[in-house]
Design a protein around this motif. Structure first.
Motif, mmCIF file in Angstrom:
data_model
loop_
_atom_site.group_PDB
_atom_site.id
_atom_site.type_symbol
_atom_site.label_atom_id
_atom_site.label_comp_id
_atom_site.label_asym_id
_atom_site.label_seq_id
_atom_site.Cartn_x
_atom_site.Cartn_y
_atom_site.Cartn_z
ATOM 1 N N ALA A 293 0.828 -1.207 0.000
ATOM 2 C CA ALA A 293 0.000 0.000 0.000
ATOM 3 C C ALA A 293 0.863 1.256 0.000
ATOM 4 O O ALA A 293 0.550 2.246 -0.680
ATOM 5 N N GLU A 294 1.961 1.230 0.752
ATOM 6 C CA GLU A 294 2.848 2.385 0.796
ATOM 7 C C GLU A 294 3.516 2.625 -0.561
ATOM 8 O O GLU A 294 3.652 3.768 -1.007
ATOM 9 N N GLU A 295 3.895 1.564 -1.228
ATOM 10 C CA GLU A 295 4.505 1.697 -2.553
ATOM 11 C C GLU A 295 3.498 2.265 -3.541
ATOM 12 O O GLU A 295 3.831 3.125 -4.371
ATOM 13 N N LYS A 296 2.262 1.821 -3.456
ATOM 14 C CA LYS A 296 1.213 2.345 -4.337
ATOM 15 C C LYS A 296 0.980 3.826 -4.064
ATOM 16 O O LYS A 296 0.784 4.626 -4.994
ATOM 17 N N ALA A 297 1.015 4.219 -2.780
ATOM 18 C CA ALA A 297 0.826 5.628 -2.422
ATOM 19 C C ALA A 297 1.973 6.484 -2.940
ATOM 20 O O ALA A 297 1.768 7.601 -3.428
ATOM 21 N N ARG A 298 3.210 5.978 -2.859
ATOM 22 C CA ARG A 298 4.368 6.722 -3.386
ATOM 23 C C ARG A 298 4.252 6.893 -4.896
ATOM 24 O O ARG A 298 4.572 7.956 -5.442
ATOM 25 N N SER A 299 3.789 5.856 -5.565
ATOM 26 C CA SER A 299 3.612 5.939 -7.013
ATOM 27 C C SER A 299 2.538 6.968 -7.364
ATOM 28 O O SER A 299 2.687 7.733 -8.333
ATOM 29 N N HIS A 300 1.472 7.003 -6.571
ATOM 30 C CA HIS A 300 0.412 7.997 -6.802
ATOM 31 C C HIS A 300 0.950 9.413 -6.654
ATOM 32 O O HIS A 300 0.677 10.284 -7.491
ATOM 33 N N GLN A 301 1.736 9.646 -5.603
ATOM 34 C CA GLN A 301 2.293 10.984 -5.398
ATOM 35 C C GLN A 301 3.250 11.365 -6.520
ATOM 36 O O GLN A 301 3.290 12.524 -6.952
ATOM 37 N N SER A 302 4.008 10.391 -7.005
ATOM 38 C CA SER A 302 4.955 10.681 -8.086
ATOM 39 C C SER A 302 4.241 11.103 -9.365
ATOM 40 O O SER A 302 4.800 11.837 -10.184
#
Length: 338
Positions: A293-302
């Motif tokens: 979930a954290e990796e998905k959130a980082r990708s969203h922010q990027s």
């Protein structure tokens, strides 16, 4: 004249915030920073600048502001009615604030924390490596009517961009992982915690919020033997009377209350934005699911910057202009947000 934003009128609890100051726990200073760090990233994307720059965090209520020279601004976080010299402007969008024009921001329509960003960031003096106000640590102070906030140099020019965001302003379900004391709670109590619909308490602040419910209290076995140790935002402590207390950005650095779990960082914006009384439900997830979930959130922010789109499209850049209905969909101009 120095680039600045004059505060003509402002609500209580409005503070300058950036991403916070990690690395000072051993000196008793928690990270602090914006309650909704995703809102910082959204504002940075709308202005095409670093998300490390400071913005004005508005707790429930905005105010009235005036620029000493033309400034780019963006509005993110909890939607609030906003206008420039009486003309309504979109939330989750970037705009030009002309010199001498009056920016008015009202109360939150949903959520808790709204953010006013400026091109170049708010350039208040750094303390311990950050510009964030940390009220519980005595670093800085809340903004007051009559203040003048310095603004950094801005090398960008584009405005008129909008960003569609998911609704994180009315509560909902959040994910948590097991904490150091989760094993002290009986399995039936952990299951009951997941099955309980909590409400954000009315006594919350930037340090944390109580989680109210109509069910029985939560009491661990051996809770009085827990040693005081490092705590962090997202921890859910169970206080002496059995009330869960969720820690937020400005929480203390150590504590001795047992923790039933820890909310994963990417779900903290929803908790910070939940208004008093909003429903909140919690679900235990595995460490692997939390990392995913954290990796998905980082990708969203990027991808936020590429997700920003013009509020008004230039007909000269629309290849299939004849396929557009240019009359239907007109609005009255009274809509609050995107």
């Amino acid at each position: 004249m120095t680039r600045s934003l004059k505060v003509l009128r402002i609500g209580p609890g409005c503070t300058v915030q950036d991403a916070g100051r990690p690395g000072w726990l051993e000196y008793g200073v928690s990270r602090g920073g914006a309650a909704d760090r995703l809102a910082l990233a959204e504002g940075a994307a709308l202005l095409a600048q670093s998300h490390s720059l400071a913005a004005l965090e508005m707790a429930g209520m905005g105010g009235e502001f005036e620029a000493t020279e033309d400034l780019r601004i963006a509005l993110t976080g909890a939607p609030m009615k906003a206008s420039i010299d009486g003309s309504a402007i979109a939330w989750n969008a970037s705009h030009v604030l002309p010199a001498g024009a009056r920016l008015s921001i009202g109360a939150a329509l949903r959520g808790t924390y709204g953010y006013l960003h400026v091109g170049g960031g708010l350039a208040v003096p750094e303390q311990l490596g950050a510009r964030s106000v940390h009220l519980s640590a005595g670093i800085g102070a809340a903004c007051q009517s009559g203040d003048t906030l310095p603004v950094g140099e801005d090398g960008q020019f584009q405005t008129g961009l909008g960003l569609k965001v998911a609704n994180r302003f009315e509560g909902g379900q959040v994910r948590m992982v097991a904490s150091l004391q989760t094993h002290l709670f009986a399995e039936k109590d952990r299951a009951r915690f997941e099955q309980t619909q909590f409400r954000r308490g009315t006594r919350g602040n930037r340090m944390g919020v109580p989680l109210d419910s109509d069910g029985a209290a939560f009491s661990p076995d051996g809770g009085r033997t827990v040693l005081s140790e490092v705590i962090s935002p997202g921890d859910i402590q169970i206080t002496g009377d059995g009330t869960p207390y969720l820690l937020l950005a400005e929480c203390q650095t150590t504590g001795g209350y047992p923790r039933i779990g820890t909310v994963i960082p990417c779900d903290l914006p929803l908790l910070a934005q939940a208004p008093a009384g909003a429903p909140l439900c919690f679900q235990f997830v595995s460490l692997e699911a939390a990392l995913e979930a954290e990796e998905k959130a980082r990708s969203h922010q990027s991808g936020l910057r590429t997700a920003c789109k013009p509020l008004i499209r230039d007909p000269h850049t629309i290849a299939d202009l004849l396929s557009y209905q240019l009359i239907s969909g007109a609005i009255a101009g009274e809509e609050d947000v995107l």
